[in-house]
Write a protein that holds these residues in place. Structure first.
Motif, short mmCIF file in Angstrom:
data_model
loop_
_atom_site.label_atom_id
_atom_site.label_comp_id
_atom_site.label_asym_id
_atom_site.label_seq_id
_atom_site.Cartn_x
_atom_site.Cartn_y
_atom_site.Cartn_z
N ALA A 129 65.14 -6.35 4.37
CA ALA A 129 64.86 -5.20 3.52
C ALA A 129 63.60 -4.48 3.97
CB ALA A 129 64.72 -5.64 2.06
N ASN A 130 63.60 -3.16 3.81
CA ASN A 130 62.40 -2.40 4.09
C ASN A 130 61.28 -2.80 3.13
OD1 ASN A 130 63.66 -0.99 6.09
ND2 ASN A 130 63.83 0.93 4.98
N SER A 131 60.07 -2.72 3.60
CA SER A 131 58.92 -2.97 2.74
C SER A 131 58.52 -1.68 2.03
CB SER A 131 57.74 -3.49 3.57
OG SER A 131 57.33 -2.52 4.52
N LEU A 132 57.61 -1.79 1.08
CA LEU A 132 57.12 -0.63 0.34
C LEU A 132 55.94 -0.01 1.08
CD1 LEU A 132 57.22 -1.96 -3.34
CD2 LEU A 132 59.03 -0.82 -2.04
N VAL A 133 55.90 1.32 1.05
CA VAL A 133 54.82 2.06 1.69
C VAL A 133 54.18 2.98 0.67
CG1 VAL A 133 54.19 3.69 3.50
CG2 VAL A 133 55.95 1.98 3.94
N ALA A 134 52.88 2.83 0.45
CA ALA A 134 52.19 3.67 -0.52
C ALA A 134 52.13 5.11 -0.02
CB ALA A 134 50.78 3.14 -0.77
N THR A 135 52.40 6.05 -0.92
CA THR A 135 52.23 7.47 -0.60
C THR A 135 50.76 7.83 -0.72
OG1 THR A 135 52.56 8.12 -2.91
CG2 THR A 135 54.53 7.95 -1.51
N GLN A 136 50.47 9.10 -0.55
CA GLN A 136 49.07 9.54 -0.58
C GLN A 136 48.52 9.67 -2.00
OE1 GLN A 136 51.70 11.41 -0.04
NE2 GLN A 136 51.39 13.57 -0.55
N TYR A 137 49.35 9.38 -3.01
CA TYR A 137 48.91 9.56 -4.39
C TYR A 137 48.14 8.36 -4.90
CZ TYR A 137 51.75 13.72 -4.43
OH TYR A 137 52.26 14.96 -4.15
N PRO A 138 47.06 8.59 -5.65
CA PRO A 138 46.27 7.48 -6.18
C PRO A 138 47.03 6.74 -7.28
CG PRO A 138 45.47 9.55 -7.08
CD PRO A 138 46.51 9.91 -6.04
N ALA A 139 46.50 5.62 -7.69
CA ALA A 139 47.13 4.83 -8.75
C ALA A 139 47.05 5.57 -10.07
CB ALA A 139 46.46 3.47 -8.86
N LEU A 140 48.11 5.47 -10.85
CA LEU A 140 48.13 6.05 -12.19
C LEU A 140 47.26 5.21 -13.13
CD1 LEU A 140 51.95 6.60 -12.15
CD2 LEU A 140 50.31 8.46 -12.43
N GLY A 141 46.84 5.82 -14.22
CA GLY A 141 45.96 5.12 -15.14
C GLY A 141 46.65 4.06 -15.97
N ASP A 142 47.97 4.25 -16.24
CA ASP A 142 48.72 3.32 -17.07
C ASP A 142 50.05 3.00 -16.41
OD1 ASP A 142 47.03 3.17 -19.56
OD2 ASP A 142 47.32 5.33 -19.48
N PRO A 143 50.66 1.86 -16.76
CA PRO A 143 51.97 1.51 -16.19
C PRO A 143 53.01 2.58 -16.51
CG PRO A 143 50.99 -0.38 -17.28
CD PRO A 143 50.15 0.80 -17.65
N ALA A 144 53.83 2.92 -15.54
CA ALA A 144 54.86 3.93 -15.71
C ALA A 144 56.10 3.32 -16.35
CB ALA A 144 55.23 4.54 -14.37
N ASN A 145 56.77 4.10 -17.23
CA ASN A 145 58.04 3.62 -17.79
C ASN A 145 59.23 4.42 -17.30
OD1 ASN A 145 58.25 5.97 -19.39
ND2 ASN A 145 57.27 4.99 -21.14
N SER A 146 58.98 5.56 -16.62
CA SER A 146 60.08 6.34 -16.05
C SER A 146 59.53 7.30 -15.02
CB SER A 146 60.84 7.10 -17.14
OG SER A 146 60.00 8.04 -17.79
N ALA A 147 60.40 7.75 -14.13
CA ALA A 147 60.02 8.71 -13.11
C ALA A 147 61.24 9.54 -12.76
CB ALA A 147 59.48 8.00 -11.88
#
Length: 488
Positions: free
Chosen positions: A36-54
């Motif tokens: 499986a491919n690994s995860l690659v971080a985009t240029q966006y910084p970390a969000l302040g709170d856990p995400a529940n949808s995108a």
């Protein structure tokens, strides 16, 4: 002897030729199996709170907007930064936000507030008179709201309410604008999921389904119950691929194309039996099954279903991977917050300097990857608050074969030769043996790969093999030397 690998199938008899009884970071491909491919971080910084949808919204001119919701707020990804696009006053509760697009307007709902809309480049504002809805679906020029609560009709978890035709701001029913309201009462329970199927809408309850079709005034939308007691407990487990819905039902996996839902079979297996069904539902934390999130990787014919395992307290910590071309499965132990399709279209060669200081800072993605093409999307996740694409170079992976042998005679095996499509730089193999399939396996030697083969010596009635790989790898079978034969 030779074996063709046909994917993860823990529910089948372990001596079924070519199955995997266990694996990690293995995906099924059209030519076999791969790391499986690994995860690659985009240029966006970390969000302040856990995400529940995108959500990724494609507008009429082909541009895209990417939104992430965490309960009290909605952020948009713009030029390497997160911009707050929340309605005035934010959002109450911690309900999952859901999104839809009508023309250039992006809409959002979370059943705590009325439906909101965002014009291009703008934040969300409330639509006066609209319902609070759990789910919104664009279809046939309408916005269909499902599982609704509103002052005019009251609280209706089994209710539906469509906007005026081609106008998301009209929510007062009339024959002229074709806004309409109704309830799905032929079966008990709330509407838990909904998705478009062409110009139709499919509404899912826990153990029932309804097909909604636009028929014009005065009925406007006609809802027919789909035969059977099949439903879906979570909206995000429904993955739309072309003219089909793939979804996780109460006790099986299904595909629905507007006729009747059919269980997903497996390669060369009975079409009515899923080779992972019993295993999956035994390992799923049933208390949080509505949190399952699915996302499609169309170029690779894959669906990723992220789910909370029994080892989880509700967090998504595991992933089942399904290839809808080959009907084969893989899996991956990985924790995320939510999943989406992500477009890198905002990244251009001229803009690289603003995002990455040096070429060494670029993400570990192949230069010929479709990630860099502005008109494509790639599956992505939010992990630890960071937006990451599933496009990186593969990391460690492993697989365990089924049992090979004979219940009456001892089999002497001394060489395993994998049939790679992409040969890894290195690998190791551990062989296991037992004299009866009802006994626990005994671990034997662990040996490194030499000249693209593993040499060992063991006599037993049954043999199985674990192969570990450090990075990029693709395999579709193996040869095993037994009783003096030579593995080719």
């Amino acid at each position: 002897m030779r074996a063709q690998l046909i994917g993860f199938a823990p529910d089948l008899d372990p001596e079924t030729p070519g199955i995997l009884t266990d694996c990690d970071a293995i995906i099924p491909t059209t030519t076999g199996l791969a790391a499986a491919n690994s995860l690659v971080a985009t240029q966006y910084p970390a969000l302040g709170d856990p995400a529940n949808s995108a959500f990724i919204a494609e507008l009429l001119d082909g541009t895209r907007r990417v939104f992430v919701a965490n309960g009290p707020r909605i952020d948009e990804a713009i030029g390497g930064a997160w911009v707050d696009r929340s309605r005035a006053g934010g959002y109450t509760g911690n309900n999952r936000s859901r999104f839809a697009v009508l023309g250039n307007i992006v809409l959002a709902c979370n059943r705590s507030e009325v439906i909101g809309q965002a014009v291009p480049g703008g934040a969300f504002t409330d639509i006066a008179g609209s319902p609070a809805a759990s789910i919104i679906v664009p279809a046939a020029g309408f916005i269909m709201a499902l599982n609704v609560s509103e002052a005019q009709y009251g609280d209706a978890p089994d209710g539906w309410h469509c906007s005026g035709i081609r106008n998301q701001t009209i929510w007062t029913a009339s024959a002229a604008n074709q806004c309409a309201y109704g309830r799905l009462l032929d079966s008990p329970g709330a509407i838990k999921a909904g998705a478009a199927l062409g110009s139709d809408v499919v509404a899912y309850k826990d153990k029932s389904m309804y097909l909604g079709r636009y028929v014009g005034p005065s009925l406007v939308w006609q809802w027919d119950r789909v035969p059977g007691d099949i439903g879906c407990s979570g909206n995000e487990s429904v993955v739309v691929v072309g003219t089909q819905h793939f979804f996780v039902g109460p006790s099986d996996f299904y595909v629905y194309d507007g006729t009747v839902p059919r269980p997903l079979g497996g390669a060369t297996f009975n079409a009515n039996a899923t080779p992972v069904r019993e295993w999956f539902f035994a390992n799923l934390n049933q208390q949080y099954r509505e949190r399952i999130v699915g996302v499609a990787d169309i170029p690779r014919d894959l669906i990723y279903w992220y789910y909370p395992s029994t080892a989880s307290s509700g967090e998504l910590d595991s992933c089942l991977v399904y290839n809808f071309r080959t009907n084969q499965y893989g899996k991956h132990a990985i924790g995320i917050e939510t999943a989406l399709l992500y477009s890198s279209g905002q990244i251009t060669y001229d803009g690289l300097g603003a995002l990455y200081a040096t070429y060494d800072d670029l993400p570990n993605i192949a230069y010929d990857s479709t990630f860099w093409l502005s008109d494509t999307v790639a599956p992505a996740v939010i992990q630890g608050g960071v937006l990451k694409t599933i496009t990186g170079e593969p990391g460690p992976s492993w697989l365990v074969t089924g049992d090979i042998g004979d219940m009456d005679s001892y089999v002497f095996a001394n060489r395993l030769k994998p049939r790679f499509r992409v040969t890894p730089a290195s690998a190791q193999m551990t062989n296991f043996y037992r004299d009866d399939l009802g006994l626990a396996k005994t671990q034997d030697a662990t040996v490194p790969m030499q000249r693209v083969r593993f040499d060992f010596r063991r006599a037993a009635r049954w043999h199985s093999f674990r192969m570990d790989f450090p990075g990029r790898m693709a395999i579709n079978g193996f040869s095993l030397a037994i009783n003096g034969e030579t593995a080719e």
